[in-house]
Motif scaffolding. Structure first.
Motif: not given
Length: 472
Positions: A72-83, A87-91
């Motif tokens: 719920g935190v990582v997915k919106p952040a990845a969309w917002l910052f273009g990740w 890097v997405v959901c890395s340790a």
């Protein structure tokens, strides 16, 4: 919050977060891949990141709250910052979620201190900020800020639920309690604790009314002789068998009752409280866990508990009530004799501090566990003495929850002591500024040693190329 205090708190919190970020970067440089329980948690979260919500590692024993919150935190952040990519959901990215929870815990601890001690006008804003910083740096909790474990999130939602309970927002508190339960099932005990706060407050009001009716100023709702305790127990029974009182309490605590009902439904359907691997997490009556917790609390709260005045008061109490203390000693010896359990993990995993505590202390001789009874008695006495500002009903409720969350655990694991310790520490009277600073310095030193050992004193097991590190 006054403007000066608000600026001071913002500065301290920002500085602590910056320091944590620097430490976070150092830890991730040294330990890039998953370590210890992260071997289970990280791949499970990564499966959720890929949308595989039906995939589950049977070795995981907790519900998926951590992984759902992370996605719920990582997915919106990845969309917002273009990740994109690894890097997405890395340790490292998943670990950063706990860094955010840690910042939230700092703020919640401060708000709880303000709320709980709002009537104490002698406490300055600086003292509140210092206490919040100290508790946020509590070594056992602070260490797991930098690994992908359930502890920071579990503490966050439980403290948030407690704060909402104190403000009377019980539906919100129960909802947050459900979130805490999704991180760790034993957090249901702290939902009961929140309901118990409401019940204890009503009982204390009724008890004071009872005393006023009988014009008996000498009897206190906090402490007294044996006859006073009998009278309190009789009052408690009479109050709780009244249908009117039960209806009133039910109307006040129904959100918590609903959540506890859901919990029992889960246990029935699941066939137990543990999901996944149950072979290493069997419940038992491990009463010495209470003694270990009291010793743990005495160690980390020594500026408040281990003072010459406390020792003198304890010895005086011992001299005035020899029969009672003798009975307590006999019961303690019996509980240690019949209910001491040694988990296989405690003896096998030399990466945890508990391994060395057990080997260096308890395994020196069979009699050591009995010889420590006077230490446990002092720790229990001084622990209870620091809570004397609370009502007797609050103390009883807290100890019931403390027993429920510690005694069934077979494994001696310091992480299980985090929440009961924080609840205790939040509710004791504010110490002097000197003691607060001593406590903070002590925590900083313990943290520095812990991270130094984790980063620099690595070792390897025979027949394994993996690097092992010391940790809580």
């Amino acid at each position: 919050m006054e403007r000066g205090e608000a600026y001071g708190f913002s500065a301290v919190m920002s500085g602590a977060f910056l320091l944590s970020c620097l430490l976070f970067a150092a830890i991730n440089r040294h330990q890039r891949g998953p370590y210890m329980d992260e071997v289970f948690h990280v791949p499970q979260a990564q499966a959720y990141c890929r949308g595989r919500f039906l995939q589950w590692d049977p070795m995981i024993t907790t519900l998926p709250g951590l992984y759902l919150a992370s996605v719920g935190v990582v997915k919106p952040a990845a969309w917002l910052f273009g990740w994109a990519g690894s890097v997405v959901c890395s340790a490292a990215m998943l670990r950063f979620i706990n860094l955010l929870f840690s910042a939230g815990n700092f703020y919640l601890l401060y708000l709880l201190l303000v709320k709980i001690h709002q009537k104490n006008k002698a406490v300055s804003g600086f003292q509140r900020i210092m206490s919040a910083l100290t508790l946020a740096m509590f070594p056992t909790l602070y260490f797991f800020t930098f690994l992908y474990y359930t502890d920071p999130g579990s503490v966050f939602f439980t403290l948030f639920a407690y704060l909402m309970c104190l403000y009377g927002n019980h539906k919100t508190s129960a909802l947050l309690g459900f979130c805490g339960f999704m991180f760790r099932q034993t957090n249901i005990v702290w939902t009961v604790f929140c309901a118990g706060n409401v019940v204890a407050e009503k009982l204390n009001e009724a008890w004071k009314t009872e005393l006023q009716k009988k014009k008996d100023e000498k009897i206190s709702s906090r402490k007294g002789s044996f006859s006073d305790w009998i009278r309190i127990l009789r009052f408690l029974v009479e109050y709780l068998v009244s249908l009117k009182n039960l209806v009133t309490l039910t109307a006040l605590t129904w959100p918590y009752i609903v959540l506890v009902t859901v919990f029992f439904g889960f246990v029935f359907i699941n066939g137990g409280i543990v999901v996944g691997d149950r072979s290493s997490h069997e419940a038992c009556l491990h009463f010495p866990q209470l003694f270990y917790f009291l010793s743990f609390t005495g160690f980390f709260s020594f500026p408040h508990l281990l003072t010459p005045i406390k020792i003198r008061k304890f010895l005086l109490s011992l001299r005035k009530h020899p029969v009672q203390y003798s009975l307590i000693a006999v019961i303690s010896l019996f509980l240690i004799w019949k209910f001491t359990y040694i988990h296989k993990y405690l003896l096998a995993d030399n990466r945890h501090y508990t391994f060395y505590v057990w080997r260096k202390v308890f395994q020196r001789h069979e009699l050591v566990k009995y010889i420590l009874v006077p230490v446990y008695m002092f720790a229990g006495w001084t622990f209870t003495d620091t809570l004397k500002s609370k009502s007797i009903f609050w103390i009883l409720m807290y100890f019931v929850c403390l027993l429920a969350v510690t005694v069934p655990q077979k494994l001696l694991e310091f992480r299980y002591f985090i929440l009961p310790f924080l609840i205790y520490r939040l509710n004791i009277p504010f110490p002097s500024l000197y003691k607060q600073l001593l406590e903070l310095v002590f925590y900083i030193v313990v943290n520095a040693v812990t991270f130094y050992l984790f980063l620099n004193k690595t070792f390897q097991w025979p027949n394994s190329d993996e690097i092992q590190r010391f940790m809580w």
